[in-house]
Every structure is written in structure tokens, then in C-alpha cells.
Design a protein around this motif. Structure first.
Motif, mmCIF file in Angstrom:
data_model
loop_
_atom_site.group_PDB
_atom_site.id
_atom_site.type_symbol
_atom_site.label_atom_id
_atom_site.label_comp_id
_atom_site.label_asym_id
_atom_site.label_seq_id
_atom_site.Cartn_x
_atom_site.Cartn_y
_atom_site.Cartn_z
ATOM 1 N N ALA A 90 -5.061 -4.323 -2.868
ATOM 2 C CA ALA A 90 -3.656 -4.697 -3.069
ATOM 3 C C ALA A 90 -2.782 -4.382 -1.856
ATOM 4 O O ALA A 90 -2.053 -5.257 -1.373
ATOM 5 N N PRO A 91 -2.792 -3.152 -1.328
ATOM 6 C CA PRO A 91 -1.940 -2.873 -0.168
ATOM 7 C C PRO A 91 -2.365 -3.642 1.080
ATOM 8 O O PRO A 91 -1.528 -3.944 1.945
ATOM 9 N N VAL A 92 -3.650 -3.965 1.199
ATOM 10 C CA VAL A 92 -4.128 -4.731 2.357
ATOM 11 C C VAL A 92 -3.532 -6.140 2.327
ATOM 12 O O VAL A 92 -2.983 -6.632 3.323
ATOM 13 N N LEU A 93 -3.623 -6.813 1.179
ATOM 14 C CA LEU A 93 -3.079 -8.162 1.048
ATOM 15 C C LEU A 93 -1.559 -8.152 1.134
ATOM 16 O O LEU A 93 -0.953 -9.049 1.731
ATOM 17 N N ALA A 94 -0.941 -7.123 0.542
ATOM 18 C CA ALA A 94 0.518 -7.017 0.597
ATOM 19 C C ALA A 94 0.989 -6.857 2.041
ATOM 20 O O ALA A 94 1.987 -7.464 2.453
ATOM 21 N N ARG A 95 0.282 -6.063 2.816
ATOM 22 C CA ARG A 95 0.667 -5.856 4.211
ATOM 23 C C ARG A 95 0.532 -7.145 5.022
ATOM 24 O O ARG A 95 1.376 -7.454 5.870
ATOM 25 N N LEU A 96 -0.527 -7.915 4.767
ATOM 26 C CA LEU A 96 -0.690 -9.187 5.466
ATOM 27 C C LEU A 96 0.487 -10.115 5.203
ATOM 28 O O LEU A 96 1.015 -10.754 6.120
ATOM 29 N N PHE A 97 0.897 -10.198 3.932
ATOM 30 C CA PHE A 97 2.032 -11.062 3.628
ATOM 31 C C PHE A 97 3.311 -10.509 4.245
ATOM 32 O O PHE A 97 4.140 -11.256 4.777
ATOM 33 N N LEU A 98 3.496 -9.200 4.169
ATOM 34 C CA LEU A 98 4.703 -8.580 4.709
ATOM 35 C C LEU A 98 4.856 -8.891 6.202
ATOM 36 O O LEU A 98 5.951 -9.263 6.651
ATOM 37 N N LEU A 99 3.789 -8.747 6.973
ATOM 38 C CA LEU A 99 3.855 -9.011 8.402
ATOM 39 C C LEU A 99 4.222 -10.470 8.673
ATOM 40 O O LEU A 99 5.015 -10.773 9.571
ATOM 41 N N GLY A 130 -8.522 -5.517 -16.281
ATOM 42 C CA GLY A 130 -8.350 -4.091 -16.029
ATOM 43 C C GLY A 130 -7.110 -3.753 -15.225
ATOM 44 O O GLY A 130 -6.713 -2.589 -15.152
ATOM 45 N N PHE A 131 -6.483 -4.738 -14.608
ATOM 46 C CA PHE A 131 -5.257 -4.527 -13.846
ATOM 47 C C PHE A 131 -4.597 -5.879 -13.613
ATOM 48 O O PHE A 131 -5.234 -6.933 -13.745
ATOM 49 N N ASP A 132 -3.310 -5.856 -13.291
ATOM 50 C CA ASP A 132 -2.559 -7.073 -12.970
ATOM 51 C C ASP A 132 -2.503 -7.187 -11.453
ATOM 52 O O ASP A 132 -1.767 -6.455 -10.785
ATOM 53 N N HIS A 133 -3.282 -8.092 -10.880
ATOM 54 C CA HIS A 133 -3.431 -8.166 -9.428
ATOM 55 C C HIS A 133 -2.125 -8.555 -8.734
ATOM 56 O O HIS A 133 -1.850 -8.102 -7.629
ATOM 57 N N ILE A 134 -1.307 -9.389 -9.384
ATOM 58 C CA ILE A 134 -0.032 -9.775 -8.793
ATOM 59 C C ILE A 134 0.948 -8.599 -8.831
ATOM 60 O O ILE A 134 1.677 -8.341 -7.870
ATOM 61 N N ASP A 135 0.962 -7.888 -9.930
ATOM 62 C CA ASP A 135 1.863 -6.749 -10.083
ATOM 63 C C ASP A 135 1.626 -5.703 -9.003
ATOM 64 O O ASP A 135 2.574 -5.182 -8.405
ATOM 65 N N LEU A 136 0.365 -5.404 -8.702
ATOM 66 C CA LEU A 136 0.064 -4.375 -7.702
ATOM 67 C C LEU A 136 0.595 -4.770 -6.328
ATOM 68 O O LEU A 136 1.211 -3.959 -5.630
ATOM 69 N N ILE A 137 0.364 -6.015 -5.924
ATOM 70 C CA ILE A 137 0.840 -6.468 -4.614
ATOM 71 C C ILE A 137 2.360 -6.473 -4.577
ATOM 72 O O ILE A 137 2.983 -6.037 -3.599
ATOM 73 N N THR A 138 2.982 -6.956 -5.647
ATOM 74 C CA THR A 138 4.439 -7.065 -5.686
ATOM 75 C C THR A 138 5.104 -5.704 -5.618
ATOM 76 O O THR A 138 6.176 -5.550 -5.026
ATOM 77 N N ARG A 139 4.479 -4.691 -6.191
ATOM 78 C CA ARG A 139 5.029 -3.334 -6.116
ATOM 79 C C ARG A 139 5.126 -2.862 -4.655
ATOM 80 O O ARG A 139 6.120 -2.252 -4.258
ATOM 81 N N TYR A 140 4.079 -3.129 -3.892
ATOM 82 C CA TYR A 140 4.110 -2.739 -2.474
ATOM 83 C C TYR A 140 5.198 -3.495 -1.723
ATOM 84 O O TYR A 140 5.959 -2.896 -0.939
ATOM 85 N N LEU A 141 5.296 -4.796 -1.939
ATOM 86 C CA LEU A 141 6.305 -5.590 -1.239
ATOM 87 C C LEU A 141 7.707 -5.123 -1.603
ATOM 88 O O LEU A 141 8.587 -5.028 -0.738
ATOM 89 N N SER A 142 7.919 -4.829 -2.866
ATOM 90 C CA SER A 142 9.225 -4.340 -3.318
ATOM 91 C C SER A 142 9.582 -3.026 -2.634
ATOM 92 O O SER A 142 10.714 -2.833 -2.175
ATOM 93 N N HIS A 143 8.618 -2.130 -2.545
ATOM 94 C CA HIS A 143 8.863 -0.824 -1.920
ATOM 95 C C HIS A 143 9.158 -0.971 -0.434
ATOM 96 O O HIS A 143 10.119 -0.391 0.088
ATOM 97 N N TRP A 144 8.340 -1.755 0.263
ATOM 98 C CA TRP A 144 8.499 -1.888 1.701
ATOM 99 C C TRP A 144 9.769 -2.645 2.089
ATOM 100 O O TRP A 144 10.391 -2.346 3.106
ATOM 101 N N LEU A 145 10.153 -3.631 1.289
ATOM 102 C CA LEU A 145 11.347 -4.422 1.590
ATOM 103 C C LEU A 145 12.608 -3.870 0.930
ATOM 104 O O LEU A 145 13.699 -4.382 1.152
ATOM 105 N N GLN A 146 12.428 -2.823 0.110
ATOM 106 C CA GLN A 146 13.560 -2.215 -0.595
ATOM 107 C C GLN A 146 14.309 -3.261 -1.435
ATOM 108 O O GLN A 146 15.539 -3.356 -1.396
#
Length: 227
Positions: A90-99, A130-146
Motif C-alpha cells: 500500500a505505501p509503495v503504490l501510494a508513494r508512486l502516485f504521490l510523486l 481481508g483488507f480494503d486495498h483502496i482504503d489503505l492507499i488512500t489513508r497514506y495519500l490523505s496523510h501525506w497531502l494533509q
């Protein structure tokens, strides 16, 4: 594909920054979307102005922002993440999109949203996976972008069939009234995240819901856009 902490998920080389997940060389060689319409992210002559398709039939969102086509290596990484119980991606994919998003933001191609939403899984599918794959990525993006993010703000109100293998018409029927809002988005600029956009039907249904609720604009965000 096996990997260990501190090694690139794509080439297995040692990482200088372990939390990046993908080395600089692999990141540099990703095939970015180029010469695509800013509204639909499909090939366009201009690349800066809406294509003829979007002029004739504008999508409900203002921008469709994706890193690349749904091809290897990112397609393989997404499949491993979703279907092989690998939430640590999740954080790996989130970081790719963020950049990718930050580059366009600095160039003035799009603006920062007031709120981020993720396309939700139905509770039954979330339990099966077992987990929501979109939710995990979105949490990282929300945190990093405030940007504010609430997991249950956008909900899937009923179980739907998987979109894979369905025609465009079947996809529209499958997702009709499949989402509901649990909050106020009036006068806000909203970004809606999904992992892969194919026909855009899922994002269209969610965006239509936002438009009816009075949002000022919608950005469609994804890791990959199927061309």
C-alpha cells in the motif's frame, strides 16, 4: 514474486531507502502516460487540451490523473497487492502516485483537493479479501497531502458483480445506485481514488453522486489507466 524488506519489489536490488519499496532506476523506467487528454487520460494529439471525445461528451470529473497504462510491471504489482494478501504494498503504490501527482501539481496542471475519497469495497468482499486495498492507499495519500479522509464517508450500499469481463452497458447497470454518501461535500473540491480505471464506469457513478451533492469539482485518481 518474492521480496524482503529493504529490497526493490520489481528488480530485487537493495534499496538505499527501504521504505520506498521501489528503487530509483525502476521508478525512472516506468512508462508514464504521455500525450493523453487531461480529462479522460486516453491518447490525444494535444495532451494539454480536452480531446474530441471529451468535448463532445465531457466526463463529470475535471481531471483524470493516472501514472501509466495497466501493463507490467505496475499491473503485476497491483495484482499481487489485491489478490495475494500483500497489504505492505500500500505505501509503495501510494508513494508512486504521490510523486506523479506532485509533479503535475508543481507544474500547475491540477490543484489540491479539499477532501480525498476512495472507491469502497462492499463489506462482504472486504471480509473475503481481508483488507480494503483502496482504503489503505488512500489513508497514506490523505496523510501525506494533509487532506481530510474518512473511510466510511463514501460507502458501497449493495454488493455488485466484479467489473472484469462485463461490457460497458453491463458495468453501468451493475453499479447503478451502488454508492451512498455519509457526509457533506457541498462546495468542496474532491478527489476520488481507485487503483485501476478501465471504462471509468465506477468513477462516473461515484462522481455523479458527488455532483448531485453539490461538489465544486472532482478529480479522478488512479495508479493505472487502461488504454
Amino acid at each position: 514474486m518474492l521480496t524482503m524488506v529493504g529490497y526493490c519489489w520489481l528488480c530485487q536490488q537493495h534499496l538505499y531507502f527501504a521504505h520506498h519499496g521501489i528503487c530509483d532506476i525502476c521508478h525512472h523506467h516506468l512508462q508514464r502516460l504521455q500525450h493523453v487528454c487531461p480529462r479522460c487520460a486516453l491518447p490525444s494529439v494535444s495532451g494539454n487540451l480536452p480531446c474530441g471525445r471529451c468535448i463532445k461528451n465531457p466526463p463529470v470529473w475535471q481531471y483524470l490523473i493516472a501514472i501509466t497504462d495497466y501493463t507490467p510491471p505496475l499491473s503485476q504489482l497491483i495484482q499481487r497487492y489485491k489478490y495475494h494478501n500483500t497489504p505492505q504494498l500500500a505505501p509503495v503504490l501510494a508513494r508512486l502516485f504521490l510523486l506523479h501527482w506532485l509533479q503535475g501539481y508543481r507544474e500547475g496542471r491540477w490543484h489540491k483537493p479539499d477532501r480525498i475519497l476512495g472507491i469502497p469495497l462492499h463489506r462482504r468482499k472486504r471480509w473475503q479479501r481481508g483488507f480494503d486495498h483502496i482504503d489503505l492507499i488512500t489513508r497514506y495519500l490523505s496523510h501525506w497531502l494533509q487532506c481530510p479522509y474518512q473511510p466510511d464517508f463514501l460507502q458501497r450500499s449493495r454488493a455488485t458483480l466484479t467489473q472484469r469481463g462485463l461490457s460497458a452497458a453491463q458495468r453501468r447497470i451493475n453499479l447503478k445506485q451502488a454508492f451512498q454518501l455519509q457526509g457533506d461535500v457541498a462546495n468542496q473540491h474532491v478527489a476520488i481514488f481507485d487503483d485501476v480505471i478501465t471504462t471509468g464506469t465506477t468513477l462516473h457513478e461515484a462522481s455523479q453522486l458527488m455532483i448531485r451533492a453539490g461538489v465544486r469539482s472532482v478529480q479522478a485518481w488512479a495508479i493505472c489507466r487502461t488504454l
